[in-house]
Design an enzyme around this catalytic site. Structure first.
Site, mmCIF file in Angstrom:
data_model
loop_
_atom_site.group_PDB
_atom_site.id
_atom_site.type_symbol
_atom_site.label_atom_id
_atom_site.label_comp_id
_atom_site.label_asym_id
_atom_site.label_seq_id
_atom_site.Cartn_x
_atom_site.Cartn_y
_atom_site.Cartn_z
ATOM 1 N N ASP A 1 11.446 -6.605 7.724
ATOM 2 C CA ASP A 1 11.024 -5.619 6.436
ATOM 3 C C ASP A 1 10.703 -4.392 7.109
ATOM 4 O OD1 ASP A 1 9.065 -7.499 7.843
ATOM 5 O OD2 ASP A 1 7.755 -6.076 6.743
ATOM 6 N N ASP B 1 8.474 2.661 9.793
ATOM 7 C CA ASP B 1 7.258 1.928 10.132
ATOM 8 C C ASP B 1 6.655 1.873 11.565
ATOM 9 O OD1 ASP B 1 7.046 1.426 7.515
ATOM 10 O OD2 ASP B 1 7.023 -0.672 7.439
ATOM 11 N N ARG C 1 1.043 -1.153 -0.055
ATOM 12 C CA ARG C 1 0.138 0.067 0.053
ATOM 13 C C ARG C 1 0.868 1.155 0.029
ATOM 14 N NH1 ARG C 1 -1.960 0.924 6.213
ATOM 15 N NH2 ARG C 1 -0.223 0.162 7.313
ATOM 16 N N LYS D 1 2.467 6.340 1.861
ATOM 17 C CA LYS D 1 1.611 5.125 2.481
ATOM 18 C C LYS D 1 0.129 5.295 2.461
ATOM 19 C CE LYS D 1 2.718 2.906 7.019
ATOM 20 N NZ LYS D 1 3.642 2.690 7.900
ATOM 21 N N ASP E 1 -6.200 -4.086 1.329
ATOM 22 C CA ASP E 1 -6.836 -2.944 0.373
ATOM 23 C C ASP E 1 -5.958 -1.899 -0.014
ATOM 24 O OD1 ASP E 1 -6.570 -1.369 2.701
ATOM 25 O OD2 ASP E 1 -8.516 -1.259 3.285
HETATM 26 P P1 AMP Z 1 3.900 -3.900 8.244
HETATM 27 O O1 AMP Z 1 4.813 -4.765 8.984
HETATM 28 O O2 AMP Z 1 2.761 -3.500 8.852
HETATM 29 O O3 AMP Z 1 5.102 -2.608 7.676
HETATM 30 O O4 AMP Z 1 3.258 -4.380 6.778
HETATM 31 C C1 AMP Z 1 3.892 -5.917 6.323
HETATM 32 C C2 AMP Z 1 3.363 -5.929 4.906
HETATM 33 O O5 AMP Z 1 1.919 -5.693 4.942
HETATM 34 C C3 AMP Z 1 3.818 -4.901 3.961
HETATM 35 O O6 AMP Z 1 4.349 -5.740 2.610
HETATM 36 C C4 AMP Z 1 2.925 -4.157 3.604
HETATM 37 O O7 AMP Z 1 2.946 -3.178 2.358
HETATM 38 C C5 AMP Z 1 1.589 -4.864 3.897
HETATM 39 N N1 AMP Z 1 0.300 -4.159 4.376
HETATM 40 C C6 AMP Z 1 -0.003 -3.765 5.291
HETATM 41 N N2 AMP Z 1 -1.299 -3.317 5.341
HETATM 42 C C7 AMP Z 1 -1.670 -3.306 4.311
HETATM 43 C C8 AMP Z 1 -2.773 -2.857 3.271
HETATM 44 N N3 AMP Z 1 -3.969 -2.442 4.291
HETATM 45 N N4 AMP Z 1 -2.980 -3.172 2.123
HETATM 46 C C9 AMP Z 1 -1.834 -3.581 1.377
HETATM 47 N N5 AMP Z 1 -0.996 -4.155 2.066
HETATM 48 C C10 AMP Z 1 -0.829 -3.901 3.229
HETATM 49 MG MG MG Z 2 6.444 -2.366 6.994
#
Ligand code: AMP
Ligand code: MG
Length: 487
Positions: free
Chosen positions: A254, A264, A95, A115, A127
Site C-alpha cells: 500500500d 509515504d 487519516r 494527510k 485517530d
Molecule cells: P502506513 O503504512 O503508515 O502508510 O499506513 C497504513 C494504514 O494505516 C493506512 O490505511 C493508513 O491510512 C492507516 N493509518 C495510519 N495512521 C493512522 C491514524 N493515525 N489514524 C487512522 N488511520 C491511520
Molecule cells: Mg501508507
C-alpha cells in the site's frame, strides 16, 4: 464543513468519477486554529496556485480541506495491502483525503491530497490525525528526494491545526498537503482484484494507463504493457534510492505507487555509515525492510501486483501467469542496469566503462565501505576531491585507510571526472540528526532550523559557505537512530 472558496483553479474529481468503488466521499475535520508552518511556493506556482492566497484564511482552509471549492468532491481512497508480508484486505485512507486533481502549469494532472485530516471510515483504531513532527519530516525528505532527481510525491504545505494529538505524549497536530501524479498504489489494484469485479479492475488499469503510461494504450496488450511499465519504473526508482542511501522503512504494497513515485515517508531515513543491514524503523523487528533488502522487496511487491492483474493479462490463467512471470523477470536486469549506470556516474566514470574492470572494483568498494563503517554521503563527495589531489578527506573516513589505498589507485587509473561527480553526489542530504533537530524545534514553534535545512537539501549538490555543519555526519553522541511509523 466546506463553504465557498473563490477558486482561481479547478479541482477535478476524475478519480472519484471513474472509480467510485474506490472513492468514499468524506470531509476533513475542522482545524480549530490553523497556522501555516511551511509553504512550498515554487510548487504552488507549478500547480498554478497563488502562494499569497494560500497564506490567507481561505487558503489555509483549502490546505486543511476545511474550505474547499463548492464543486469539489473530496474522497477517502480504498486500497488493500500486504503489510510486512501479510495481506490486509481493507486499509484505505484512514487519516487522509484526496481533495481532487489540478492541472498544473505544465498540463500534467496532479492529485492534491491531505494527510492528518481526521478519521475516515477506514481509520480502524486510529485517530485520523498526524503530529507536526512527522508531517514536517515528510515535507523535508520528499522535497530533498525531489531535489535529488528521485521521483516522489511532493509537499505543498504543513499547517498546524491547533488540535493536540495523543501519542506517547500530547503533541501538536498538523495536516500535510501532498501532491502526486496519483495516489494509485499496488494495494489499490489488490483491492480492486479482491472485489471480484473484473470491470472495476479494468477501469482502474485504464485510469492508470491514461494518467501514467499513455503510450501503453497503443500496445497490442495494454495491460501487460502497463505492468511492464510499472516494473521498469520501480526498478529505476529503487536503484535511485540505493544510490543515495535512502531507506524507505515500510515498503508495504500500500506504500508502493503505480506511477513510480516514492510515497509515504513514515519511518524513512538516510544511511549514515554504509551497511546493507541498516534498519531504522522501530516496528521492523525482523529487518524485512532493511536498506539492502529494498530491491528484493520491490520485486516481491511487484509479484503481488502481477497476481492482482492476472485476469487482465489473459483469459487463460496459465498464459496470464507466464506473461506476468516474463515481465517480472526483467526487474533484476533493469534494476542492475540502472544501479550500475548510477554507480558509474557516482564514481565519475563517464567514458564508456569496461564492466569487466568497473564491476569488481565496485563490489570491492562496497565491502570496504561496510567493513570500515564509512559515511555513505561523505564518501562519494570526498572521493571527488581525491581526483583533484586531495586524498585525506576521503581516506580519513576509513577506519583502516591503508586498506583503501589500493582501491583508490586502481579507481584513479580509470580517469574519473571530478566535476561530473560533484553534479551527482549530494553534499547535503536530510541527515537524521539534522531532521530530528528541525522537527523538535518545529514542534516547539521554532521553524528556523527547518528552513535552514530545507535550504541546504533542496540544492543538494551545490556546496555553499556557511552550510558546513549540514555536510557533517552525526555527532558521536547521536546514537543508534530509530524512527516511528504511523505517527
Ligand atoms: P502506513 O503504512 O503508515 O502508510 O499506513 C497504513 C494504514 O494505516 C493506512 O490505511 C493508513 O491510512 C492507516 N493509518 C495510519 N495512521 C493512522 C491514524 N493515525 N489514524 C487512522 N488511520 C491511520
Ligand atoms: Mg501508507
Amino acid at each position: 464543513m466546506s463553504t465557498a472558496l473563490q477558486p482561481t483553479f479547478v479541482l477535478g474529481d476524475r478519480f472519484a468519477r471513474e472509480l467510485p468503488e474506490l472513492a468514499l466521499p468524506w470531509q476533513a475535520e475542522a482545524a480549530p486554529e490553523p497556522r501555516l508552518l511551511v509553504l512550498n511556493a515554487p510548487l504552488a506556482a507549478e500547480l498554478g496556485l497563488d502562494p499569497a492566497s494560500l497564506r490567507s484564511d481561505d487558503g489555509l482552509g483549502f490546505l486543511t480541506g476545511t474550505r474547499v471549492p463548492t464543486d469539489a468532491n473530496p474522497v477517502a481512497q480504498a486500497y488493500a495491502g500486504h503489510q510486512f508480508g501479510g495481506y490486509s484486505p481493507r486499509l484505505g485512507d484512514g487519516r487522509a483525503l484526496l481533495l481532487g486533481e489540478v492541472t498544473g502549469a505544465d498540463g500534467r494532472l496532479r492529485d492534491i491530497h491531505l494527510k492528518g485530516s481526521g478519521r475516515t471510515p477506514f481509520a480502524r483504531g486510529g485517530d485520523g490525525l498526524a503530529a507536526v513532527g512527522p508531517m514536517l519530516r515528510e515535507y523535508i525528505v520528499s522535497e530533498a528526494m525531489h531535489a535529488l532527481g528521485i521521483p516522489t510525491t511532493r509537499s505543498l504545505a504543513v499547517v498546524a491545526t491547533g488540535r493536540p494529538v495523543r501519542r506517547e505524549t500530547m503533541l501538536p497536530g498538523a495536516v500535510l498537503t501532498r501532491v502526486a501524479d496519483s495516489h494509485l498504489r499496488v494495494g489499490s489494484v489488490e483491492y480492486a482484484r479482491a472485489t471480484g469485479d473484473s470491470g472495476l479492475l479494468r477501469r482502474l488499469a485504464d485510469h492508470a494507463i491514461a494518467r501514467h503510461y499513455p503510450d501503453a494504450a497503443a500496445d497490442v496488450q495494454p495491460y501487460l504493457a502497463l505492468f511492464q511499465r510499472v516494473v521498469a519504473a520501480q526498478a529505476a526508482l529503487v536503484a535511485q534510492w540505493m544510490l543515495v542511501g535512502f531507506v524507505h522503512g515500510v515498503m508495504n504494497t500500500d506504500n508502493m505507487t503505480i506511477s513510480g513515485e516514492t510515497i509515504d515517508y513514515g519511518p524513512c531515513a538516510f544511511l549514515d555509515a554504509f551497511d546493507p543491514a541498516t534498519v531504522y524503523s522501530s516496528i521492523d523487528e525482523g529487518g524485512r525492510y532493511a536498506y539492502g533488502n529494498q530491491p528484493m522487496i520491490a520485486e516481491w511487491n511487484l509479484a503481488r501486483l502481477a497476481e492482482a492483474m492476472l485476469p487482465l493479462l489473459s483469459d487463460d490463467e496459465e498464459r496470464a501467469v507466464s506473461l506476468a512471470t516474463d515481465a517480472l523477470g526483467t526487474f533484476r536486469m533493469r534494476y542492475t542496469a540502472a544501479w550500475s549506470a548510477g554507480m558509474n556516474a557516482k564514481l565519475g566514470l563517464c567514458a564508456p566503462v569496461d564492466e569487466q574492470v568497473a564491476s569488481p572494483l565496485i563490489t570491492e568498494l562496497l565491502a570496504l565501505l561496510r567493513r570500515n563503517s564509512v559515511d555513505h554521503t561523505s564518501f562519494f563527495r570526498h572521493l571527488g576531491l581525491s581526483v583533484r589531489g586531495v586524498d585525506e578527506p576521503v581516506r580519513s573516513l576509513f577506519l583502516d585507510a591503508p586498506a583503501f589505498d589500493g582501491w583508490l589507485e586502481r579507481w584513479r587509473a580509470l580517469a574519473p571526472n571530478a566535476d561530473a561527480m560533484d553534479r551527482v553526489n549530494p553534499i547535503y542530504i536530510p541527515r537524521n540528526h539534522l531532521v530530528e533537530e528541525a522537527l523538535t524545534a518545529g514542534t516547539h514553534g521554532d521553524l528556523g532550523p527547518l528552513e535552514r535545512l530545507l535550504d541546504a537539501v533542496t540544492r543538494p549538490c551545490d556546496e555553499r559557505p556557511g552550510l558546513e555543519r549540514y555536510a557533517l555526519p552525526a555527532p558521536g553522541d547521536f546514537g543508534a537512530y530509530r524512527t516511528f511509523c504511523g505517527t
